[in-house]
Write an enzyme that holds these catalytic residues in place. Structure first.
Site, short mmCIF file in Angstrom:
data_model
loop_
_atom_site.label_atom_id
_atom_site.label_comp_id
_atom_site.label_asym_id
_atom_site.label_seq_id
_atom_site.Cartn_x
_atom_site.Cartn_y
_atom_site.Cartn_z
N LEU A 504 23.18 -17.96 -4.50
CA LEU A 504 24.63 -18.07 -4.30
C LEU A 504 25.18 -19.28 -5.02
CD1 LEU A 504 24.74 -17.33 -0.47
CD2 LEU A 504 25.49 -15.81 -2.29
N GLY A 505 24.35 -20.30 -5.20
CA GLY A 505 24.83 -21.51 -5.85
C GLY A 505 23.84 -22.62 -5.61
N PHE A 509 21.86 -30.65 -2.11
CA PHE A 509 20.55 -30.82 -1.48
C PHE A 509 19.61 -29.67 -1.80
CE2 PHE A 509 23.86 -32.80 1.14
CZ PHE A 509 23.50 -34.11 0.94
N GLY A 510 20.02 -28.81 -2.72
CA GLY A 510 19.13 -27.73 -3.11
C GLY A 510 19.86 -26.42 -3.27
N PRO A 511 19.16 -25.42 -3.84
CA PRO A 511 19.79 -24.11 -4.08
C PRO A 511 19.99 -23.31 -2.79
CG PRO A 511 17.48 -24.04 -4.68
CD PRO A 511 17.77 -25.46 -4.30
N VAL A 512 20.95 -22.39 -2.84
CA VAL A 512 21.25 -21.55 -1.68
C VAL A 512 21.10 -20.09 -2.07
CG1 VAL A 512 22.97 -20.98 0.06
CG2 VAL A 512 22.93 -23.25 -0.92
N LYS A 526 19.29 -22.27 2.63
CA LYS A 526 19.34 -23.46 1.79
C LYS A 526 17.93 -23.99 1.67
CE LYS A 526 22.68 -26.39 1.33
NZ LYS A 526 23.13 -27.22 0.26
N ASP A 622 30.18 -35.59 1.09
CA ASP A 622 30.20 -34.78 -0.12
C ASP A 622 31.16 -33.62 0.08
OD1 ASP A 622 29.66 -34.09 -2.68
OD2 ASP A 622 27.70 -33.20 -2.28
#
Ligand SMILES: *[C@@H]1O[C@H](CO)[C@@H](O)[C@H](O)[C@H]1NC(C)=O
Ligand SMILES: *[C@@H]1O[C@H](CO)[C@@H](O)[C@H](O)[C@H]1NC(C)=O
Ligand SMILES: *[C@@H]1O[C@H](CO)[C@@H](O)[C@H](O)[C@H]1NC(C)=O
Ligand SMILES: *[C@@H]1O[C@H](CO)[C@@H](O)[C@H](O)[C@H]1NC(C)=O
Ligand SMILES: *[C@@H]1O[C@H](CO)[C@@H](O)[C@H](O)[C@H]1NC(C)=O
Ligand SMILES: *[C@@H]1O[C@H](CO)[C@@H](O)[C@H](O)[C@H]1NC(C)=O
Ligand SMILES: *[C@@H]1O[C@H](CO)[C@@H](O)[C@H](O)[C@H]1NC(C)=O
Ligand SMILES: *[C@@H]1O[C@H](CO)[C@@H](O)[C@H](O)[C@H]1NC(C)=O
Ligand SMILES: *[C@@H]1O[C@H](CO)[C@@H](O)[C@H](O)[C@H]1NC(C)=O
Ligand SMILES: *[C@@H]1O[C@H](CO)[C@@H](O)[C@H](O)[C@H]1NC(C)=O
Length: 814
Positions: A504-505, A509-512, A526, A622
């Site tokens: 998804l993006g 803190f990391g990819p989802v 996540k 963030d």
């Protein structure tokens, strides 16, 4: 002539037809009643309605009063809250015995116990007050028997003559109006204060009214009350500045107290403020002379001039024993009064007061009695007046955001025995030596702990990872029963083996990834990067912590997955992806102004919760468009909250070496000096607000004539009185000009250069919800990133979507 008669006839006919339904329906006349099954009475201006109802899914029948014109059914008062009816045979009657609720067998199950003459009449007023009158004189009113709701004009407190104690009590649950464990009441001892109490457990002290606000609860206090005390009564009355606003204070079944405002535009209750119930809230958290500061870790310190009474307990965070004077106080050897500002006043239940004394007379009064430990003005409106004296230990002190001063008696020797400079140097010397020693010891300890952890965590991985294909049951049972642990097999299967198509993006803190569980539930996974150094127990604690943060404008955490070095968080899936695709992308046109305004509101509410209402103060750090997700009804939900905390230790307001954030959204004090606070989030919110309204990104923004930032552009237009030009043109048709201008104005207030000028999120929510005049914004911080050359990057994680959206992690220049 004929014509005239006909028209007169018609006119009076019309008048009668208009009058009949109105004239009779707000009262119940003698020997009349209303029956369950449709009978109601409605106040004259149709604000409130009285009738039978069942709360939520409950089958029980109650007599209650609710808002007549507001569509989420909102009950403000219940008569028979402890004695519900089991069927729809009830009838509320007015007889000589007062108001009585009868069941099928004509047994009285609830009564006002106020007998009068044959001319008793009950009337529902437009304030929501049900009044029983005998020959026009009020003999009973529902406002004297509050439920869980305080309406404007209602009082809580004690009538010293009748002994009547009016207090709010919570419902047992949303479907059971019977009195629950929480109460909001006035303690009449000493100088009267407002308290929230629970059947068992420590009370929450709101502090005394200081003429402007509640001293210990400034957020909730604003415009809340009028405080009256005299020989007859000690009460707080709830009043609002503008009577055309629909407002109430509500004590929820879970004990939270909210000040709410009806917003006609959004058809929603807007939370103006919530009573602070954070880690510093429990009564006397830090013991006598201890000071609780929610922004500091550890939370408790001693007031200046005091030291821990039992250092060995204090050092293991057992603070109840509190603090004692470093130098004993002996009146005859001289003393001074030391000025402390920004403190919640110590408990005043043993204080002496005189409301007509000046500060000078007050000091003199305190000086005269050696057991007087502190004094203060009781009222700070109109420059300060009145006198409050404390005797004995000062209890339950915390820092609050007010400018009221408290003068505490100190031995003069504390200040005069040695030249000030000297003592400071010595103190500094001692502090340096001590902290170096402490640092060394700590480092040794940490290494030892880390070493042991590593050994242990290796073991736990083997011992605790669930068998493939099986969902863990929780060892701790109830507390985290809603939080599941998923095995890697299940997660891999649901995401098609972390297939790139499911991605998804990528956040900071990391990819989802999107996943679909076997039962069809959609999830977002996540996959956290760089977490291998964290032990399993710490990770679980962190997850439990994040899971406790629940609010309708926060993305809900469903569970987690730990296996080997993998750490994953499982969230609810949001059908409409993130806000950036809406405001900057192709879906732009789906938006109209009411939706936009609803989204701005929602984000603000989510942040108010993180900053003020959750038990711990959370700074997001963030906040940006890609971290706002939208559900299928376009409700905004903040994601990635609580993670920043994990990634940079546990301080909540501090100077940190690692900066986590995104270009365009970070304020100058954070980018340049690494200082972050709730006001950094306020800045990011301001940027986001301007982006949402304008449909343009702050970062990479360029205007033809000058290479400006979006903030700079907004500031220029504001000063030229052309703010409306900032608005995304596709909103043009649906926009409400005053709301757009107000939003831009609030956005500019949030991005002001100096953090202390920026409003808190609760005042932002307040400003969004009303139409009062706003202060003019000062110069914003619209520096461009070229202006921060002294930053040294240690890592950056580019996203797949666009390089513009880089989340940076950088090291502060030394
Ligand atoms: C309703 O039913 C409950 C249990 O059946 C009983 O205890 C209660 O007295 C009843 N209430 C009334 C008003 O009849
Ligand atoms: C009404 O009276 C009847 C007969 O005395 C009794 O059986 C019934 O339980 C009563 N109902 C209520 C609601 O009190
Ligand atoms: C009326 O009196 C009864 C019996 O003394 C009591 O249980 C009840 O709570 C009273 N009702 C009100 C509204 O005070
Ligand atoms: C609070 O009261 C003051 C003075 O009555 C008024 O100017 C201000 O607008 C009020 N604020 C709110 C939020 O009602
Ligand atoms: C009170 O609020 C109403 C509606 O929000 C507004 O129209 C009116 O101007 C306000 N009055 C004052 C005195 O602020
Ligand atoms: C509230 O909104 C409705 C439409 O949503 C409108 O008809 C009504 O006039 C509004 N009332 C006030 C007091 O603004
Ligand atoms: C105490 O300190 C506050 C804030 O610094 C100041 O406003 C106040 O005037 C001081 N009080 C006295 C008596 O000097
Ligand atoms: C004052 O309040 C505290 C905390 O509620 C309580 O322990 C104490 O007994 C009270 N003292 C008096 C005199 O009311
Ligand atoms: C309060 O102080 C005023 C002014 O010093 C004095 O006149 C008055 O008698 C005092 N009242 C009490 C109850 O002590
Ligand atoms: C000082 O105040 C305390 C508490 O009010 C009182 O008991 C005591 O008598 C006072 N002492 C003098 C000398 O006035």
């Amino acid at each position: 002539m004929n014509k005239l008669i006909t028209s007169l006839f018609l006119y009076s006919g019309l008048l009668i037809s208009l009058l009949i339904p109105c004239s009779a329906v707000d009262t119940i006349a003698p020997n009349q009643g209303i029956k369950d099954g449709g009978d109601t009475i409605v106040s004259a201006a149709e604000n409130f309605k009285l009738g039978f109802f069942s709360p939520g899914s409950s089958k029980s029948r109650y007599i209650g009063i609710w808002y007549n014109k507001i569509s989420p059914f909102t009950v403000v008062w219940v008569a028979n809250r402890e004695t519900p009816l089991n069927d729809t045979s009830g009838e509320l009657r007015v007889s000589q015995g007062g108001l009585q609720l009868l069941n099928r067998n004509n047994t009285v199950i609830w009564a006002t116990n106020s007998s009068g003459s044959v001319s008793l009449v009950a009337q529902l007023l437009d304030t929501g007050n049900l009044v029983l009158r005998d020959h026009g004189i009020s003999i009973w009113q529902s406002f004297d028997y509050p439920g869980d709701t305080l309406l404007p004009g209602m009082r809580i407190g004690i009538d010293l003559i009748t002994g009547k104690d009016r207090r709010l009590t919570s419902w047992k649950s949303d479907v059971d109006p019977a009195a629950g464990p929480y109460a909001l009441r006035v303690d009449p001892n000493g100088y009267p204060q407002l308290f929230e109490t629970k059947d068992s457990g420590s009370p929450l002290r709101f502090g005394p009214w200081n003429g402007v606000m509640l001293n210990g609860m400034p957020d909730l206090g604003a415009n809340l009350t009028q405080f009256v005390f005299n020989e007859k009564e000690r009460y707080y009355e709830y009043n609002i500045a503008n009577n055309s606003l629909v407002s109430r204070i509500h004590l929820n079944p879970d004990g939270t107290i909210q000040h709410l405002n009806w917003i006609n535009g959004t058809q929603n209750w807007n939370v103006l403020s919530t009573a602070t119930n954070d880690n510093c809230a429990p009564y006397s958290m830090c013991g006598p002379y201890g000071l609780c500061d929610i922004n500091k870790a550890p939370g408790c310190t001693c007031l200046d001039g005091f030291e821990p009474r039992r250092p060995e307990e204090w050092n293991i965070a057992d603070w109840l024993s509190g603090c004692q004077r470093i130098k004993p106080l002996a009146c005859q050897h001289g003393y001074i009064f030391s000025n402390f500002t920004g403190l919640k006043f110590p408990n005043t239940n043993q204080s002496w007061y005189n409301q007509s004394m000046t500060l000078g007379e007050c000091e003199a009064a305190c000086s005269r009695n050696c057991s007087c430990t502190a004094y203060a003005n009781s009222d700070i409106s109109s420059g300060g007046s009145g006198c409050l004296l404390w005797f004995g230990d000062l209890m339950d002190i915390r820092t609050v955001d007010i400018t009221q001063s408290l003068y505490i008696r100190m031995p003069a020797s504390e200040f005069t025995s040695r030249p000030k400079q000297d003592s400071n140097n010595r103190k500094q010397m001692i502090i340096i030596v001590m902290s170096t020693l402490l640092g060394l010891i700590l480092a040794c300890l940490l290494i030892l702990v880390a070493w042991r952890k590593k050994k242990r965590s290796k073991k736990t991985i083997i011992g605790r990872v669930p068998a493939h294909g099986e969902i863990c049951t929780n060892e701790n049972g109830k507390e985290d029963s809603e939080l599941s642990s998923y095995s890697l097999t299940i997660i891999a299967k649901s995401t098609n083996n972390f297939c790139i198509d499911n991605k998804l993006g990528e956040g900071g803190f990391g990819p989802v990834y999107k996943g679909v569980l076997e039962d069809g539930q959609e999830i977002a996974v996540k996959r956290l990067s760089e977490t291998s150094r964290q032990g399993i127990d710490e990770f679980k604690n962190e997850v439990k912590f994040i899971a406790k943060l629940q609010h309708r404008n926060l993305v809900r955490l469903l569970g987690y997955c730990i296996e080997g070095n993998e750490r994953m968080l499982i969230y609810e899936y949001m059908a409409n992806k993130s806000l950036d695709s809406f405001i900057f992308g192709s879906e732009n046109s789906m938006f109209d102004w009411p939706h936009v305004f609803h989204i701005i509101h929602g984000i603000a509410q989510g942040l108010v919760y993180l900053h003020h209402d959750s038990r711990l103060r959370i700074i997001h750090r963030d906040l940006k468009a890609s971290n706002i997700l939208l559900d299928k009804d376009l409700n905004p939900k903040i994601s990635d909250f609580g993670l920043a905390r994990r990634f940079s230790g546990h301080e909540t307001e501090a100077n940190t070496n690692r900066v986590v954030g995104t270009y365009g959204y970070i304020p100058p004090e954070y980018a340049l000096h690494g200082i972050f606070s709730v006001k950094s989030d306020v800045y990011s919110f301001g940027v986001l607000l301007l982006e949402i309204v304008s449909g343009k990104k702050n970062r990479g923004f360029s205007q033809d004539e000058n290479n400006n930032t979006l903030i700079g552009h907004a500031w220029r237009l504001y000063n030229e009185g052309k703010s409306l030009e900032l608005m995304n043109s596709s909103l043009g048709a649906s926009c409400i000009e005053s709301q757009v201008l107000r939003s831009i104005h609030i956005g500019l207030l949030c991005v002001q250069h100096h953090a202390e000028d920026r409003p808190t999120m609760s005042s932002v929510a307040l400003m969004l919800g009303n139409e009062n005049a706003l202060p003019p914004p000062k110069q914003p911080a619209f520096f461009a990133e070229e202006e921060m050359p002294e930053l040294r990057y240690i890592s950056s994680v580019p996203t797949l979507d666009s390089v513009d959206d880089v989340t940076i992690t950088l090291l502060q220049a030394r």
